[in-house]
Design a protein around this motif. Sequence first.
Motif, short mmCIF file in Angstrom:
data_model
loop_
_atom_site.label_atom_id
_atom_site.label_comp_id
_atom_site.label_asym_id
_atom_site.label_seq_id
_atom_site.Cartn_x
_atom_site.Cartn_y
_atom_site.Cartn_z
N SER A 38 0.82 -1.21 0.00
CA SER A 38 0.00 0.00 0.00
C SER A 38 0.85 1.26 0.00
CB SER A 38 -0.98 0.00 1.19
OG SER A 38 -0.29 -0.21 2.41
N ASP A 54 4.13 5.69 2.82
CA ASP A 54 3.48 4.47 3.29
C ASP A 54 2.06 4.84 3.72
OD1 ASP A 54 2.52 2.27 4.62
OD2 ASP A 54 4.34 1.91 5.77
N SER A 56 -0.31 3.02 4.74
CA SER A 56 -0.90 2.28 5.85
C SER A 56 -0.68 3.02 7.17
CB SER A 56 -0.34 0.85 5.92
OG SER A 56 0.99 0.85 6.38
N PRO A 313 -12.92 2.91 -3.77
CA PRO A 313 -12.91 1.48 -4.13
C PRO A 313 -14.23 0.74 -3.90
CG PRO A 313 -10.84 2.06 -3.09
CD PRO A 313 -11.71 3.29 -3.01
N ASP A 314 -15.02 1.18 -2.93
CA ASP A 314 -16.30 0.51 -2.69
C ASP A 314 -17.41 1.06 -3.57
OD1 ASP A 314 -16.33 2.96 -1.42
OD2 ASP A 314 -17.74 2.29 0.11
N GLY A 315 -17.12 2.09 -4.38
CA GLY A 315 -18.12 2.60 -5.31
C GLY A 315 -19.19 3.48 -4.68
N ARG A 316 -19.11 3.77 -3.39
CA ARG A 316 -20.15 4.56 -2.73
C ARG A 316 -19.95 6.06 -2.98
NH1 ARG A 316 -23.86 4.43 1.76
NH2 ARG A 316 -25.01 6.37 1.50
N PRO A 357 -6.17 1.57 -0.74
CA PRO A 357 -6.77 0.39 -1.38
C PRO A 357 -8.18 0.05 -0.91
CG PRO A 357 -4.46 -0.02 -0.94
CD PRO A 357 -4.78 1.30 -0.31
N LYS A 358 -8.49 0.26 0.37
CA LYS A 358 -9.87 -0.01 0.83
C LYS A 358 -10.69 1.27 0.95
CE LYS A 358 -9.99 -4.46 3.21
NZ LYS A 358 -10.09 -5.13 4.53
N GLY A 359 -10.11 2.42 0.56
CA GLY A 359 -10.90 3.64 0.41
C GLY A 359 -11.19 4.42 1.68
N GLU A 360 -10.57 4.08 2.80
CA GLU A 360 -10.87 4.82 4.03
C GLU A 360 -10.22 6.21 4.03
OE1 GLU A 360 -8.89 2.33 3.77
OE2 GLU A 360 -7.02 2.77 4.82
N GLN B 120 -11.23 -2.25 8.35
CA GLN B 120 -10.90 -1.49 7.14
C GLN B 120 -9.69 -0.59 7.33
OE1 GLN B 120 -13.73 1.51 5.97
NE2 GLN B 120 -13.05 1.55 3.84
N ASP B 220 -17.35 -5.29 -3.55
CA ASP B 220 -17.40 -3.84 -3.37
C ASP B 220 -17.82 -3.44 -1.95
OD1 ASP B 220 -20.06 -4.48 -3.35
OD2 ASP B 220 -20.62 -3.23 -5.07
N TRP B 240 -25.36 -0.03 2.31
CA TRP B 240 -25.56 1.40 2.07
C TRP B 240 -26.77 1.92 2.84
CZ3 TRP B 240 -24.62 3.01 -3.75
CH2 TRP B 240 -23.31 2.68 -4.09
#
Lengths: 405, 405
Positions: A38, A54, A56, A313-316, A357-360, B120, B220, B240
């Motif tokens: 990451s 980095d 992370s 990444p989760d599309g929200r 990578p996980k969008g947080e 996450q 996702d 969601w």
Amino acid sequence: MKARMFRSAVKVFFVLLLVVLSLPLQSSADERRWGTASLVVVIERQAGSVLVIDSSRHELLGRISGLGNLTHATVKFSPDARYAFVIGREGEVSKIDLLTLKLVKKVNAGKLSVGGVISQDGKYVALSNYVPGEVRILDADTLELVKTIPALYVDASGKDGKELSSRVVGLVDAPGNLLVFSLMDANSIWVVDAGKKEFPVIHKFTDVGKTPYDALISPDGRYYLAGFLGSNWMGLLDMWRLERVAPILADQGKGPEVPLWKIPHLKGWALTGRLAFLPALKREVALVYSTLDWTPLAPIPISGTALYTVARPDGRQVWVDIIGKNGDLVDVIDVDSMKVVKTLNPGPGATHPQFTPKGEAAYVSLMDGGKVVVYDTATFKVLKEFPADHPSGIFFANRAHKFGM
Amino acid sequence: MKARMFRSAVKVFFVLLLVVLSLPLQSSADERRWGTASLVVVIERQAGSVLVIDSSRHELLGRISGLGNLTHATVKFSPDARYAFVIGREGEVSKIDLLTLKLVKKVNAGKLSVGGVISQDGKYVALSNYVPGEVRILDADTLELVKTIPALYVDASGKDGKELSSRVVGLVDAPGNLLVFSLMDANSIWVVDAGKKEFPVIHKFTDVGKTPYDALISPDGRYYLAGFLGSNWMGLLDMWRLERVAPILADQGKGPEVPLWKIPHLKGWALTGRLAFLPALKREVALVYSTLDWTPLAPIPISGTALYTVARPDGRQVWVDIIGKNGDLVDVIDVDSMKVVKTLNPGPGATHPQFTPKGEAAYVSLMDGGKVVVYDTATFKVLKEFPADHPSGIFFANRAHKFGM
């Protein structure tokens, strides 16, 4: 005699000192280890350098300089994300070891280049060159030249059938260890098998649309989508079938009079599974299409003209980078309500939002604000700022595992 | 005097020797560096050990032993993929440094555990425990206990409203730094906010279906899908909205008489964007559903009963792990033609097919064949074999970036 013994003692002392001094260095090297999955590479375009962060821990690891002209530079990663390949506008390829933060090797692989990609198997770095018009393939280990594929075509209007050279754009890798690219001056899309020793061109699609200028491949590697400067549609090639380039999105291209700097980069499109979000030329909206059948959905009003629309990444969420008027702003679209739910003001020249990578968290470059700003994407709080010299492109190492990235 | 000088010289010699000897060690340490993004951890279940393999070069890096009971063990990765967390059946959590291949720390975090997940934000390791019935949350840095969330419920049929303890299953992380899990004995699904200090349970969905036994989250992170032993449907929770657990796939669950070992693990389902491929109980087919509306499509005949159906990252192939009759075989479904196009015979106890991040190769464990076999997924040629002691689960480090993995 005493002098001799003294000299011996001094020698022993210095040797021991050397050994002792080397210990803390070794242990600090241990402490400075990091996983590579990451990491983030940020382009400092004017300085010709990159920052390695980095993500992370949101911690700056170091800077690597002397990488040449990094205007419109791109970064590719080896499959293990140990190495980053920084590809500059003048065809410079710099291989960086992300564990040691050292420049391993730098070569020149073209005069004018607009991008590159790593082959699916990780063995090759391929460049799409404007000048000379070609795809140039390098060994990813050594950066030695493996193959040149000249983008030659016969001009249909030409009287003598003379071969001409085309600029190459929209180069991506695809499943089956394929390379796909567009010939800007030949209105063509070619497919190369990078799993075969001779890198044969296994398909040539001609008359696909006038003057392809960029392309993308869907995250699953199935659809190659090309934009045309001179045609009123986009071209869609189904990589499972490799039969034809079908016209879609007929209201997109706006004709050859569009100034080049305003062309939306297709790699800035956001594909979230069932939806595509696109920047709109000269309009203050994000365009939305269904990716099931490429029918248009209602456009979303935004704060200005978009350059990049980037999906979390989760599309929200889709983050929209505004340029020109309100160029300091970044809009956040909530994909559930299809509305801008937050407008951030990162600062001068805010651009290139990219997600962990996980969008947080999201990283945003301030090209004219001298820093990279990190946001929590749930609370929109600033988590961290990194001083940076005219930062532009931000590249996360998990691109190593994405087609066309 | 000469003796003294000789002793001094000998000292200098040995010190210098030490220094010289340490040089090749350091440089060989340099040579043995690797990026962590595409490492693979393979469980050796009987030996209580794991193999670490670099999938970018198909090269064995080493073995880490002494990890306890690894029957049904799972492996989770830190976001940078520097650390692997091996979670054993008896609640052992072993933190492994994938750069040094050393066991950093091992703790016991339960008596009987069926899985775990990294939050996450990467800060926590959460375990779903059968005994005691709870979610236990550890600090990912130190493995120290941060929080216990007892899975307590009031039995509806109980006269005195006494609190009972439920086994916990189907624990996943979700966007928004949430944790979602099912209470097997309480017919409930709970949602925890891991971004808040007290880890509050922010939603409790009750009466979702009888005896949830496992769950998955869509790639996702949007849909949590639970299976029930005692209900004739699956439960779908839209993350969601977090409004209700909707029944889908009404022809799935086969009632409580189904022996536990035959229950398809939901984490073995393949979701390829618009399609879901599922193992079928006692039937020699792979079930297929549209993920757009969960309508059933035509099942695909296969060589036996499937345990896992695993999609290649590009979704073009689904590899099916056969158990019982024809248990040595692995079927390959071509998703374009929806047919088995290749049946591989890896050998005794072939199981757990898993793909490299871009899918050009697949790893298969031979539990009774003493090796891990690596296939080229385009040509189906064997690329490599690794000797292994009863290998079972195969875990690629790019799971670090996938929800619920």
